[in-house]
Design a protein around this motif. Sequence first.
Motif, PDB file in Angstrom:
ATOM      1  N   THR A  22       0.827  -1.198   0.000  1.00 53.96           N
ATOM      2  CA  THR A  22       0.000   0.000   0.000  1.00 53.96           C
ATOM      3  C   THR A  22       0.869   1.257   0.000  1.00 53.96           C
ATOM      4  OG1 THR A  22      -1.720  -1.203   1.183  1.00 53.96           O
ATOM      5  CG2 THR A  22      -1.866   1.192   1.207  1.00 53.96           C
ATOM      6  N   THR A  23       1.993   1.217   0.704  1.00 57.59           N
ATOM      7  CA  THR A  23       2.904   2.368   0.666  1.00 57.59           C
ATOM      8  C   THR A  23       3.482   2.557  -0.729  1.00 57.59           C
ATOM      9  OG1 THR A  23       4.878   1.131   1.345  1.00 57.59           O
ATOM     10  CG2 THR A  23       3.518   2.087   3.098  1.00 57.59           C
ATOM     11  N   CYS A  24       3.640   1.464  -1.457  1.00 59.01           N
ATOM     12  CA  CYS A  24       4.112   1.570  -2.842  1.00 59.01           C
ATOM     13  C   CYS A  24       3.046   2.243  -3.714  1.00 59.01           C
ATOM     14  CB  CYS A  24       4.471   0.191  -3.381  1.00 59.01           C
ATOM     15  SG  CYS A  24       5.319   0.235  -4.963  1.00 59.01           S
ATOM     16  N   LEU A  25       1.792   1.899  -3.488  1.00 65.01           N
ATOM     17  CA  LEU A  25       0.712   2.563  -4.226  1.00 65.01           C
ATOM     18  C   LEU A  25       0.640   4.046  -3.881  1.00 65.01           C
ATOM     19  CD1 LEU A  25      -2.212  -0.017  -4.097  1.00 65.01           C
ATOM     20  CD2 LEU A  25      -0.890   0.695  -6.087  1.00 65.01           C
ATOM     21  N   ALA A  26       0.837   4.375  -2.611  1.00 70.64           N
ATOM     22  CA  ALA A  26       0.841   5.783  -2.206  1.00 70.64           C
ATOM     23  C   ALA A  26       2.010   6.523  -2.851  1.00 70.64           C
ATOM     24  CB  ALA A  26       0.911   5.889  -0.683  1.00 70.64           C
ATOM     25  N   THR A  48       9.670  13.596  -4.937  1.00 72.39           N
ATOM     26  CA  THR A  48      11.080  13.208  -4.889  1.00 72.39           C
ATOM     27  C   THR A  48      11.271  11.992  -3.999  1.00 72.39           C
ATOM     28  OG1 THR A  48      11.695  15.506  -5.183  1.00 72.39           O
ATOM     29  CG2 THR A  48      13.395  14.027  -4.365  1.00 72.39           C
ATOM     30  N   PHE A  49      10.611  11.977  -2.846  1.00 72.65           N
ATOM     31  CA  PHE A  49      10.727  10.837  -1.943  1.00 72.65           C
ATOM     32  C   PHE A  49       9.983   9.612  -2.474  1.00 72.65           C
ATOM     33  CE2 PHE A  49      11.500  14.385   1.054  1.00 72.65           C
ATOM     34  CZ  PHE A  49      12.787  14.024   1.403  1.00 72.65           C
ATOM     35  N   ALA A  50       8.945   9.832  -3.273  1.00 75.98           N
ATOM     36  CA  ALA A  50       8.202   8.718  -3.840  1.00 75.98           C
ATOM     37  C   ALA A  50       9.086   7.894  -4.777  1.00 75.98           C
ATOM     38  CB  ALA A  50       6.977   9.233  -4.586  1.00 75.98           C
ATOM     39  N   VAL A  51       9.968   8.552  -5.494  1.00 77.79           N
ATOM     40  CA  VAL A  51      10.868   7.840  -6.403  1.00 77.79           C
ATOM     41  C   VAL A  51      11.771   6.891  -5.613  1.00 77.79           C
ATOM     42  CG1 VAL A  51      12.785   8.135  -8.006  1.00 77.79           C
ATOM     43  CG2 VAL A  51      10.812   9.628  -8.145  1.00 77.79           C
ATOM     44  N   VAL A  56      12.910   0.885  -4.444  1.00 77.32           N
ATOM     45  CA  VAL A  56      13.086  -0.248  -3.533  1.00 77.32           C
ATOM     46  C   VAL A  56      12.085  -1.363  -3.838  1.00 77.32           C
ATOM     47  CG1 VAL A  56      13.116  -0.876  -1.081  1.00 77.32           C
ATOM     48  CG2 VAL A  56      13.976   1.323  -1.784  1.00 77.32           C
ATOM     49  N   ALA A  57      11.112  -1.096  -4.673  1.00 77.88           N
ATOM     50  CA  ALA A  57      10.047  -2.055  -4.965  1.00 77.88           C
ATOM     51  C   ALA A  57      10.545  -3.418  -5.450  1.00 77.88           C
ATOM     52  CB  ALA A  57       9.067  -1.458  -5.970  1.00 77.88           C
ATOM     53  N   GLU A  87       3.828  -4.385  -6.197  1.00 79.23           N
ATOM     54  CA  GLU A  87       5.194  -3.851  -6.247  1.00 79.23           C
ATOM     55  C   GLU A  87       5.752  -3.930  -7.675  1.00 79.23           C
ATOM     56  OE1 GLU A  87       7.080  -2.576  -3.725  1.00 79.23           O
ATOM     57  OE2 GLU A  87       5.735  -2.979  -2.064  1.00 79.23           O
ATOM     58  N   THR A  88       5.517  -5.045  -8.340  1.00 73.75           N
ATOM     59  CA  THR A  88       6.028  -5.235  -9.698  1.00 73.75           C
ATOM     60  C   THR A  88       5.361  -4.286 -10.684  1.00 73.75           C
ATOM     61  OG1 THR A  88       6.447  -7.554  -9.184  1.00 73.75           O
ATOM     62  CG2 THR A  88       6.376  -6.955 -11.517  1.00 73.75           C
TER      63      THR A  88
END
Length: 104
Positions: A22-26, A48-51, A56-57, A87-88
Amino acid sequence: YFLRPYRAFWVILSVTALVIATTCLAAFLGYVTPKTSDPGPLLHSRSTFAVLRILVAPLFATAFLLAGLFAPNRSARVSLFVATGIETAVFAYVTLTWLFQFRG
């Protein structure tokens, strides 16, 4: 493999995997939103932090896939594979947009 008989471990792991996915979706939404609208300074800094989270996904996806292969019951396996897919998919989308952006 040696943790297969401990049901509580697999329940906690599968829930944790879904929370991490879910953090990856966010992070994905934080990355895509400034690209599609006029970003403010706060939204641009979060992008910037989302990248960093998206980069790390693949590590999380690999860990979730391996755990899903060893999961003893179907619900844990499905949860871990769903987390792997999220994640993928996010990493693949961002990678493809970067590749097509630099394509001449």
